[in-house]
Motif scaffolding. Structure first.
Motif, mmCIF file in Angstrom:
data_model
loop_
_atom_site.group_PDB
_atom_site.id
_atom_site.type_symbol
_atom_site.label_atom_id
_atom_site.label_comp_id
_atom_site.label_asym_id
_atom_site.label_seq_id
_atom_site.Cartn_x
_atom_site.Cartn_y
_atom_site.Cartn_z
ATOM 1 N N SER A 107 0.786 -1.270 0.104
ATOM 2 C CA SER A 107 0.008 0.028 -0.077
ATOM 3 C C SER A 107 0.625 1.254 -0.109
ATOM 4 C CB SER A 107 -0.751 0.092 1.210
ATOM 5 O OG SER A 107 -1.719 -1.094 1.270
ATOM 6 N N VAL A 155 -2.633 0.675 -4.153
ATOM 7 C CA VAL A 155 -1.979 -0.583 -3.738
ATOM 8 C C VAL A 155 -1.477 -1.194 -5.089
ATOM 9 C CG1 VAL A 155 -2.784 -2.894 -2.948
ATOM 10 C CG2 VAL A 155 -3.836 -0.939 -2.144
ATOM 11 N N THR A 199 -7.074 3.016 -4.550
ATOM 12 C CA THR A 199 -8.221 2.582 -3.474
ATOM 13 C C THR A 199 -9.124 3.794 -3.354
ATOM 14 O OG1 THR A 199 -6.677 3.560 -1.878
ATOM 15 C CG2 THR A 199 -6.631 1.571 -2.187
#
Length: 343
Positions: free
Chosen positions: A188, A194, A244
């Motif tokens: 991450s 990610v 994300t």
């Protein structure tokens, strides 16, 4: 006409061989009766002609056994030894029957080497990769990185093996095999992305190992230790950068060749447990092996030489070793060379 003559000759030859075998079967029973009646001195001569041509394999073994015991009881040890060697060349895996084999016969058999000299076989199976990181690298602050390495599915291995028997219960082995291992890296970055990186490596493995086994009847547990040499054939990776927060589309691309970024040679130590199942002239085996990698997989000189990995996917190789759990199943065929043991 010629075809009919050939068929006739073949039929006559087959009928003659069958008749000869039937006669020899009768002779074997007659010899066994003579032995039971104590007329042992005539047994070898009665069976000699059929041993040359006439007995089946099982009948030959019965005949050899009868001749050996006859010579032993007639105090002709040299002749008994001569025929014992002939019997073991025909059937090196002769199994003693304590209830019917006399002690003299058992004692003589024990003086001969009946273990295989070597065995040759094949194996195949699956493996599971386990990564050990020795130094972390990255495009971000690595002290706060939340990375993980996982196996990305089962790999495989197959090859050939040669065993050389050293002593009862001990053997040395050499193998030549092809293996593919897989792993996955996930990290991450910057609280919004990610990065995942899947790698597949294909290599040649050349292990040298030593085995100790329990000499049981059918199933023989064993332990193995050794050293493995690996030569990298090829490696490629697939990377994805996902956002994300859904602010951008995922960054993807085609497979990336990793040959120049990986060490060509690797060494590992081996530890294994398993079991052999004895079958005629060989054995089946099941083995669980752990290979502990000793060398860095990364070519440090080329760590920063891929702009695509660094700037597109935010990926830089860590220093790591590749360890593998390997489950293999195989078959070994045994080769024998019976001879009298050195005293």
């Amino acid at each position: 006409m010629k075809k009919l003559l050939i068929i006739a000759f073949l039929f006559i030859g087959f009928a003659g061989a069958l008749h000869s075998q039937q006669n020899c079967a009768v002779i074997l029973k007659e010899a066994e009766k003579m032995f039971d009646n104590g007329v042992i001195e005539n047994v070898p001569a009665l069976l000699d002609e059929c041993l040359k041509n006439g007995f089946s394999k099982d009948e030959k073994i019965r005949a050899y056994r009868l001749i050996i015991i006859s010579y032993l009881f007639d105090d002709k040890k040299d002749k008994a030894e001569e025929y014992m060697l002939k019997m073991l060349k025909l059937e090196p895996e002769y199994e003693i029957n304590q209830s019917v084999d006399p002690s003299e016969f058992i004692s003589l058999l024990d003086k001969y080497r009946t273990l295989p000299v070597y065995s040759l076989g094949v194996f195949g199976g699956v493996n599971y990769s386990a990564i050990r990181v020795t130094q972390i690298y990255g495009v971000n602050n690595v002290s706060n990185t939340a990375y993980e390495y996982n196996s990305s599915g089962m790999g495989y291995q197959f090859g050939i093996r040669v065993n050389r028997y050293i002593y009862k219960g001990f053997e040395a082995s050499a193998e030549f095999g092809l293996a593919q291992s897989n792993y996955e890296y996930i990290d991450s970055l910057y609280d919004y992305a990610v990065v995942s990186f899947d790698e597949k490596q294909t290599r040649i493995d050349i292990p040298i190992s030593f085995t100790w086994q329990l000499e049981l009847k059918k199933i023989k547990p064993f332990v193995r230790v050794g050293f493995n040499n690996s030569l990298m054939l090829n490696a490629f990776g697939t990377s994805v950068r996902r956002y994300t927060d859904n602010s951008h589309r995922d960054i993807t691309g085609s497979d990336i060749g990793l040959d120049e970024f990986r060490s060509k040679y690797n060494a590992s130590v081996i530890g294994a447990i398993g079991a052999k199942y004895k079958i005629k002239r060989g054995h089946l085996f099941l083995e669980l092996r752990y290979m502990y990698g000793l060398m860095n997989q990364v070519n440090e000189n080329n760590r920063y030489s891929s702009p695509e990995l660094i700037y597109k996917y935010y990926y830089i190789d860590d220093d790591f070793t590749l360890n593998n759990y390997m489950l293999s199943f195989g078959y070994m065929y045994s080769f024998y060379k019976p001879k009298k043991k050195d005293i």
